[in-house]
Design a protein around this motif. Structure first.
Motif, PDB file in Angstrom:
ATOM      1  N   LYS A  15       0.836  -1.200   0.000  1.00  0.00           N
ATOM      2  CA  LYS A  15       0.000   0.000   0.000  1.00  0.00           C
ATOM      3  C   LYS A  15       0.872   1.251   0.000  1.00  0.00           C
ATOM      4  CE  LYS A  15      -3.972  -2.008   2.478  1.00  0.00           C
ATOM      5  NZ  LYS A  15      -4.755  -1.962   3.746  1.00  0.00           N
ATOM      6  N   GLY A  16       1.892   1.248   0.859  1.00  0.00           N
ATOM      7  CA  GLY A  16       2.814   2.378   0.896  1.00  0.00           C
ATOM      8  C   GLY A  16       3.645   2.472  -0.364  1.00  0.00           C
ATOM      9  N   LEU A  17       4.037   1.324  -0.887  1.00  0.00           N
ATOM     10  CA  LEU A  17       4.819   1.286  -2.125  1.00  0.00           C
ATOM     11  C   LEU A  17       4.034   1.922  -3.270  1.00  0.00           C
ATOM     12  CD1 LEU A  17       7.477   0.028  -3.386  1.00  0.00           C
ATOM     13  CD2 LEU A  17       6.058  -1.929  -3.985  1.00  0.00           C
ATOM     14  N   ALA A  18       2.778   1.542  -3.401  1.00  0.00           N
ATOM     15  CA  ALA A  18       1.932   2.079  -4.479  1.00  0.00           C
ATOM     16  C   ALA A  18       1.707   3.572  -4.305  1.00  0.00           C
ATOM     17  CB  ALA A  18       0.599   1.341  -4.507  1.00  0.00           C
ATOM     18  N   ALA A  19       1.548   4.006  -3.060  1.00  0.00           N
ATOM     19  CA  ALA A  19       1.308   5.436  -2.807  1.00  0.00           C
ATOM     20  C   ALA A  19       2.513   6.289  -3.187  1.00  0.00           C
ATOM     21  CB  ALA A  19       0.962   5.644  -1.334  1.00  0.00           C
ATOM     22  N   ALA A  20       3.708   5.696  -3.112  1.00  0.00           N
ATOM     23  CA  ALA A  20       4.927   6.439  -3.427  1.00  0.00           C
ATOM     24  C   ALA A  20       5.302   6.367  -4.905  1.00  0.00           C
ATOM     25  CB  ALA A  20       6.081   5.896  -2.590  1.00  0.00           C
ATOM     26  N   SER A  21       4.562   5.580  -5.679  1.00  0.00           N
ATOM     27  CA  SER A  21       4.899   5.361  -7.082  1.00  0.00           C
ATOM     28  C   SER A  21       4.576   6.581  -7.946  1.00  0.00           C
ATOM     29  CB  SER A  21       4.120   4.150  -7.613  1.00  0.00           C
ATOM     30  OG  SER A  21       4.349   3.969  -8.995  1.00  0.00           O
ATOM     31  N   THR A  22       5.487   6.863  -8.873  1.00  0.00           N
ATOM     32  CA  THR A  22       5.280   7.976  -9.808  1.00  0.00           C
ATOM     33  C   THR A  22       5.543   7.583 -11.259  1.00  0.00           C
ATOM     34  OG1 THR A  22       7.575   8.718  -9.508  1.00  0.00           O
ATOM     35  CG2 THR A  22       5.916   9.703  -8.059  1.00  0.00           C
ATOM     36  N   ALA A  23       5.986   6.366 -11.508  1.00  0.00           N
ATOM     37  CA  ALA A  23       6.379   5.952 -12.860  1.00  0.00           C
ATOM     38  C   ALA A  23       5.179   5.834 -13.790  1.00  0.00           C
ATOM     39  CB  ALA A  23       7.116   4.612 -12.808  1.00  0.00           C
ATOM     40  N   SER A  24       5.441   6.052 -15.073  1.00  0.00           N
ATOM     41  CA  SER A  24       4.395   5.958 -16.083  1.00  0.00           C
ATOM     42  C   SER A  24       3.977   4.507 -16.298  1.00  0.00           C
ATOM     43  CB  SER A  24       4.903   6.537 -17.402  1.00  0.00           C
ATOM     44  OG  SER A  24       3.988   6.289 -18.442  1.00  0.00           O
ATOM     45  N   ALA A  25       2.669   4.315 -16.522  1.00  0.00           N
ATOM     46  CA  ALA A  25       2.134   2.975 -16.779  1.00  0.00           C
ATOM     47  C   ALA A  25       2.290   2.580 -18.246  1.00  0.00           C
ATOM     48  CB  ALA A  25       0.660   2.927 -16.390  1.00  0.00           C
ATOM     49  N   LYS A  26       2.661   3.508 -19.099  1.00  0.00           N
ATOM     50  CA  LYS A  26       2.844   3.215 -20.519  1.00  0.00           C
ATOM     51  C   LYS A  26       4.222   3.686 -20.971  1.00  0.00           C
ATOM     52  CE  LYS A  26      -1.057   1.239 -21.510  1.00  0.00           C
ATOM     53  NZ  LYS A  26      -1.077  -0.183 -21.942  1.00  0.00           N
ATOM     54  N   ILE A  27       4.858   2.865 -21.758  1.00  0.00           N
ATOM     55  CA  ILE A  27       6.195   3.167 -22.260  1.00  0.00           C
ATOM     56  C   ILE A  27       6.128   3.513 -23.738  1.00  0.00           C
ATOM     57  CG2 ILE A  27       8.513   2.240 -22.675  1.00  0.00           C
ATOM     58  CD1 ILE A  27       7.893   2.741 -19.737  1.00  0.00           C
ATOM     59  N   ASP A  28       6.814   4.592 -24.099  1.00  0.00           N
ATOM     60  CA  ASP A  28       7.018   4.914 -25.507  1.00  0.00           C
ATOM     61  C   ASP A  28       8.442   5.445 -25.639  1.00  0.00           C
ATOM     62  OD1 ASP A  28       7.055   7.663 -24.797  1.00  0.00           O
ATOM     63  OD2 ASP A  28       4.889   7.843 -25.140  1.00  0.00           O
ATOM     64  N   GLU A  29       8.781   5.945 -26.812  1.00  0.00           N
ATOM     65  CA  GLU A  29      10.170   6.351 -27.045  1.00  0.00           C
ATOM     66  C   GLU A  29      10.596   7.574 -26.231  1.00  0.00           C
ATOM     67  OE1 GLU A  29       7.761   8.327 -30.394  1.00  0.00           O
ATOM     68  OE2 GLU A  29       7.740   6.493 -29.177  1.00  0.00           O
ATOM     69  N   THR A  30       9.644   8.262 -25.581  1.00  0.00           N
ATOM     70  CA  THR A  30       9.980   9.476 -24.825  1.00  0.00           C
ATOM     71  C   THR A  30      10.343   9.207 -23.364  1.00  0.00           C
ATOM     72  OG1 THR A  30       7.708   9.934 -24.093  1.00  0.00           O
ATOM     73  CG2 THR A  30       8.359  10.770 -26.273  1.00  0.00           C
ATOM     74  N   ASN A  31      10.074   8.021 -22.852  1.00  0.00           N
ATOM     75  CA  ASN A  31      10.289   7.801 -21.411  1.00  0.00           C
ATOM     76  C   ASN A  31      10.996   6.480 -21.101  1.00  0.00           C
ATOM     77  OD1 ASN A  31       8.208   6.030 -21.976  1.00  0.00           O
ATOM     78  ND2 ASN A  31       6.821   6.788 -20.391  1.00  0.00           N
ATOM     79  N   VAL A  32      11.897   6.052 -21.993  1.00  0.00           N
ATOM     80  CA  VAL A  32      12.577   4.770 -21.768  1.00  0.00           C
ATOM     81  C   VAL A  32      13.593   4.842 -20.635  1.00  0.00           C
ATOM     82  CG1 VAL A  32      12.236   3.950 -24.132  1.00  0.00           C
ATOM     83  CG2 VAL A  32      14.303   5.260 -23.565  1.00  0.00           C
ATOM     84  N   TYR A  33      14.139   6.027 -20.377  1.00  0.00           N
ATOM     85  CA  TYR A  33      15.062   6.173 -19.246  1.00  0.00           C
ATOM     86  C   TYR A  33      14.246   6.561 -18.017  1.00  0.00           C
ATOM     87  CZ  TYR A  33      18.915   7.722 -16.292  1.00  0.00           C
ATOM     88  OH  TYR A  33      19.805   7.866 -15.241  1.00  0.00           O
ATOM     89  N   GLN A  34      14.308   5.712 -16.990  1.00  0.00           N
ATOM     90  CA  GLN A  34      13.487   5.916 -15.800  1.00  0.00           C
ATOM     91  C   GLN A  34      14.383   5.947 -14.554  1.00  0.00           C
ATOM     92  OE1 GLN A  34       9.675   4.301 -15.609  1.00  0.00           O
ATOM     93  NE2 GLN A  34       9.383   5.016 -17.678  1.00  0.00           N
ATOM     94  N   PRO A  35      14.629   7.143 -14.012  1.00  0.00           N
ATOM     95  CA  PRO A  35      15.478   7.255 -12.814  1.00  0.00           C
ATOM     96  C   PRO A  35      14.835   6.583 -11.606  1.00  0.00           C
ATOM     97  CG  PRO A  35      15.132   9.399 -13.867  1.00  0.00           C
ATOM     98  CD  PRO A  35      14.172   8.455 -14.489  1.00  0.00           C
ATOM     99  N   ALA A  36      15.668   6.125 -10.697  1.00  0.00           N
ATOM    100  CA  ALA A  36      15.182   5.450  -9.495  1.00  0.00           C
ATOM    101  C   ALA A  36      14.322   6.373  -8.642  1.00  0.00           C
ATOM    102  CB  ALA A  36      16.362   4.953  -8.674  1.00  0.00           C
ATOM    103  N   ASN A  37      13.266   5.794  -8.087  1.00  0.00           N
ATOM    104  CA  ASN A  37      12.408   6.487  -7.133  1.00  0.00           C
ATOM    105  C   ASN A  37      12.898   6.108  -5.735  1.00  0.00           C
ATOM    106  OD1 ASN A  37      10.356   7.176  -5.316  1.00  0.00           O
ATOM    107  ND2 ASN A  37       8.722   6.774  -6.779  1.00  0.00           N
TER     108      ASN A  37
END
Length: 296
Positions: A15-37
């Protein structure tokens, strides 16, 4: 002893993990690099720490440190690691950061993992789980292979193939940027978790040969002991099994001479030298795994 699944044991933590999540649910060529949360990372460290038994450690630490020194000196670094469960990456980071070595702590901050889209798109909890670590997201070969054999229309197949090309081209550019920043790229050469009774899941992917061509040096990391046990395709249905974990690095390998020497040893009429190259890498990983298992 009866073990609980991730979903059962960590329902409240998730529950806490999900509340802290900010990553996109869909991937395309604009967001392939995803910095650590770093917020979701706290939950993952708690999960791994609770299930990592005494005796767990980094093996071949002098090889990890040599790898780090060479990255610091400007060499591009690749890590090829065995893959048993979705806690492989979290456990590697946890053990590096609790190794007592300043160099290994710093190395953990320079590792960027190559990850498949499924981790972002399959489930909100799995996405939150994955975003705890810096990643370059790709459209995996195994997923691409399924496109042609699907029930999709020809038009939709072409659109999906174009999407895959765009994502993977963007991922290659992102990895090049990582190299320029002095970050190491970590790849699971099997492309999937090993499943007992399914030897194809332990076969190295042909395209890993391209990584060997693009990097200066590589270390092979074997894993002895993992805290999740696969049950089915539902990642949150994995059983949580507290375990002693040993992550061992091979000596640093210079990619170009390593690749050149092995390919030169093959018959001139070898049908698929690239596949044979990665088969050799997987054999070396297996030998290292068995050696550590025998010693421990």
């Amino acid at each position: 002893m009866e073990y609980l699944s991730l979903r059962e044991k960590y329902h409240d933590l998730f529950k806490g993990l999900a509340a802290a999540s900010t990553a996109s649910a869909k991937i395309d060529e604009t967001n392939v690099y995803q910095p650590a949360n770093q917020e979701t990372r706290k939950f993952m460290d708690a999960l791994v720490g609770e299930n990592t038994l005494p005796g767990s450690h980094i093996g071949g630490r002098e090889n990890f440190e040599d790898f780090y020194d060479k990255i610091q000196a400007g060499k591009s670094g690749l890590i090829l690691m065995e893959h048993f469960s979705n806690t492989d990456l979290p456990s590697l980071f946890y053990l590096l950061e609790h190794s007592g070595s300043d160099k290994l702590v710093e190395l953990s901050r320079k590792i960027v993992a190559v990850a498949g889209m499924k981790l972002n798109e399959a489930d909100p909890i799995v996405r939150a789980y994955a975003e705890s670590f810096t990643r370059v997201v790709i459209y995996p070969t195994r997923s691409q292979d399924k496109i042609a054999g699907s029930a999709m229309s020809e038009e939709d197949v072409k659109a999906e193939e174009q999407k895959a090309r765009k994502i993977n081209m963007a991922a290659m550019r992102a990895m090049d940027d990582c190299k320029k920043r002095g970050e190491a790229i970590l790849v699971f050469p099997s492309g999937t978790r090993y499943r007992p009774g399914h030897p194809d899941t332990k076969k190295g992917l042909r395209e890993i040969d391209s990584y060997l061509r693009l990097f200066d040096m590589v270390i092979l990391v074997s894993i002895n002991g993992h805290i999740l046990r696969l049950r089915d395709e539902d990642m949150l249905n994995d059983l949580v099994v507290p375990t002693k974990q040993i992550f061992t690095a091979s000596p640093v390998i210079e990619c170009k001479p390593f690749r050149k020497e092995y390919l030169a040893s093959l018959p001139e009429d070898e049908a698929d030298p690239k596949q044979r190259m990665i088969d050799h890498v997987m054999e070396l990983l297996e030998e290292q795994h068995k050696r550590v298992e025998a010693e421990s």
